[in-house]
Design a protein around this motif. Structure first.
Motif, short mmCIF file in Angstrom:
data_model
loop_
_atom_site.label_atom_id
_atom_site.label_comp_id
_atom_site.label_asym_id
_atom_site.label_seq_id
_atom_site.Cartn_x
_atom_site.Cartn_y
_atom_site.Cartn_z
N LEU A 8 0.77 -1.19 -0.05
CA LEU A 8 0.06 0.13 -0.11
C LEU A 8 0.87 1.30 0.16
N ASP A 9 1.93 1.05 0.82
CA ASP A 9 2.92 2.36 0.96
C ASP A 9 3.60 2.74 -0.38
N GLY A 10 3.74 1.55 -1.15
CA GLY A 10 4.55 1.73 -2.40
C GLY A 10 3.72 2.14 -3.44
N MET A 11 2.49 1.51 -3.48
CA MET A 11 1.22 2.17 -4.68
C MET A 11 0.94 3.55 -4.25
N LYS A 12 0.92 4.01 -2.99
CA LYS A 12 0.73 5.41 -2.74
C LYS A 12 1.69 6.46 -3.24
N VAL A 13 2.79 6.11 -3.15
CA VAL A 13 4.02 6.80 -3.51
C VAL A 13 3.81 6.94 -5.06
N VAL A 14 3.42 5.91 -5.83
CA VAL A 14 3.18 5.87 -7.38
C VAL A 14 2.13 6.86 -7.81
N VAL A 15 1.09 6.61 -6.82
CA VAL A 15 0.02 7.54 -6.98
C VAL A 15 0.45 9.05 -6.79
N ASP A 16 1.10 9.42 -5.86
CA ASP A 16 1.53 10.67 -5.44
C ASP A 16 2.39 11.10 -6.62
N ASP A 17 3.27 10.33 -7.21
CA ASP A 17 4.30 10.92 -8.20
C ASP A 17 3.43 11.25 -9.52
N TYR A 18 2.56 10.35 -9.96
CA TYR A 18 1.77 10.41 -11.34
C TYR A 18 0.62 11.05 -11.13
N VAL A 19 -0.29 11.18 -10.13
CA VAL A 19 -1.57 11.77 -10.33
C VAL A 19 -1.64 13.26 -9.53
N HIS A 20 -1.64 13.98 -10.42
CA HIS A 20 -1.63 15.43 -9.93
C HIS A 20 -2.88 16.51 -9.45
N GLU A 21 -4.02 15.78 -9.76
CA GLU A 21 -5.17 16.37 -9.43
C GLU A 21 -5.42 16.12 -7.84
N GLU A 22 -5.70 16.85 -6.99
CA GLU A 22 -5.66 16.46 -5.56
C GLU A 22 -7.10 15.54 -5.07
N GLY A 23 -8.18 15.83 -5.67
CA GLY A 23 -9.35 15.06 -5.35
C GLY A 23 -9.27 13.45 -6.21
N VAL A 24 -8.62 13.62 -7.24
CA VAL A 24 -8.63 12.08 -7.74
C VAL A 24 -7.61 11.49 -7.06
N ARG A 25 -6.46 12.07 -6.76
CA ARG A 25 -5.58 11.45 -5.72
C ARG A 25 -6.01 11.02 -4.46
N LEU A 26 -6.90 11.75 -3.96
CA LEU A 26 -7.60 11.36 -2.49
C LEU A 26 -8.50 10.07 -2.95
N GLY A 27 -9.13 10.12 -3.92
CA GLY A 27 -10.20 9.05 -4.23
C GLY A 27 -9.16 7.96 -4.36
N VAL A 28 -8.18 7.79 -5.13
CA VAL A 28 -7.44 6.61 -5.53
C VAL A 28 -6.76 6.12 -4.01
N HIS A 29 -6.33 7.02 -3.25
CA HIS A 29 -5.78 6.82 -2.05
C HIS A 29 -6.91 6.08 -1.09
N PHE A 30 -7.96 6.13 -1.38
CA PHE A 30 -9.19 6.02 -0.32
C PHE A 30 -9.49 4.53 -0.81
N PHE A 31 -9.68 4.30 -1.93
CA PHE A 31 -9.87 2.90 -2.52
C PHE A 31 -8.85 2.01 -2.63
N MET A 32 -7.60 2.41 -2.76
CA MET A 32 -6.27 1.47 -2.45
C MET A 32 -6.18 1.10 -1.11
N THR A 33 -6.81 2.05 -0.06
CA THR A 33 -6.54 1.78 1.20
C THR A 33 -7.52 0.70 1.64
N MET A 34 -8.55 0.94 1.20
CA MET A 34 -10.04 0.00 1.44
C MET A 34 -9.56 -1.32 0.91
N ALA A 35 -9.06 -1.25 -0.27
CA ALA A 35 -8.60 -2.80 -1.09
C ALA A 35 -7.43 -3.31 -0.01
#
Length: 130
Positions: free
Chosen positions: A83-110
């Motif tokens: 999860l930590d590794g995937m969050k770093v990838v998302v932080d590096d490549y997803v630049h819109e804050e709302g989308v990044r938070l949504g992806v973080h939420f779904f990755m954390t829940m998964a």
């Protein structure tokens, strides 16, 4: 010179960047990496020491604390590290804050769901229900 300013590159790194938590995250990733290496070596060594690799032998091995506890630690550490590794990838490549938070939420829940399901299955085996 203020706290945010430093004359040396090392001083700038110790400032931990704009987020203020980069150093702790980096160290946490290294700890989970080392833990995964050690737990993976334990798993490989333990499986090699079993007389057979059939379902009954593995279930008996996981019913004991020497099998179940490190396996639970392996599951938790693997999901946390992934999860930590995937969050770093998302932080590096997803630049819109709302989308990044949504992806973080779904990755954390998964990750929570996957870890919980894995621990549930391990618990059923460890306590003899499987």
């Amino acid at each position: 010179m203020s706290i945010g300013q430093s004359a040396t590159p090392l001083g700038k790194v110790r400032g931990l960047g704009a987020g203020g938590h980069g150093g702790g995250h980096w160290i946490e990733e290294r700890f989970t990496s080392v833990a995964l290496v050690l737990l993976s070596l334990w798993l490989i060594f333990s499986l090699m020491m079993l007389p057979e690799l059939d379902q009954r032998t593995l279930a008996e091995w996981l019913r004991g604390p020497a099998g179940a506890v490190p396996m639970a630690l392996l599951v938790i550490t693997a999901f946390k590290h992934g999860l930590d590794g995937m969050k770093v990838v998302v932080d590096d490549y997803v630049h819109e804050e709302g989308v990044r938070l949504g992806v973080h939420f779904f990755m954390t829940m998964a990750a929570v769901f996957g870890a919980a399901l894995s621990l549930f299955a391990l618990g059923k085996i460890a306590f003899g229900a499987a």
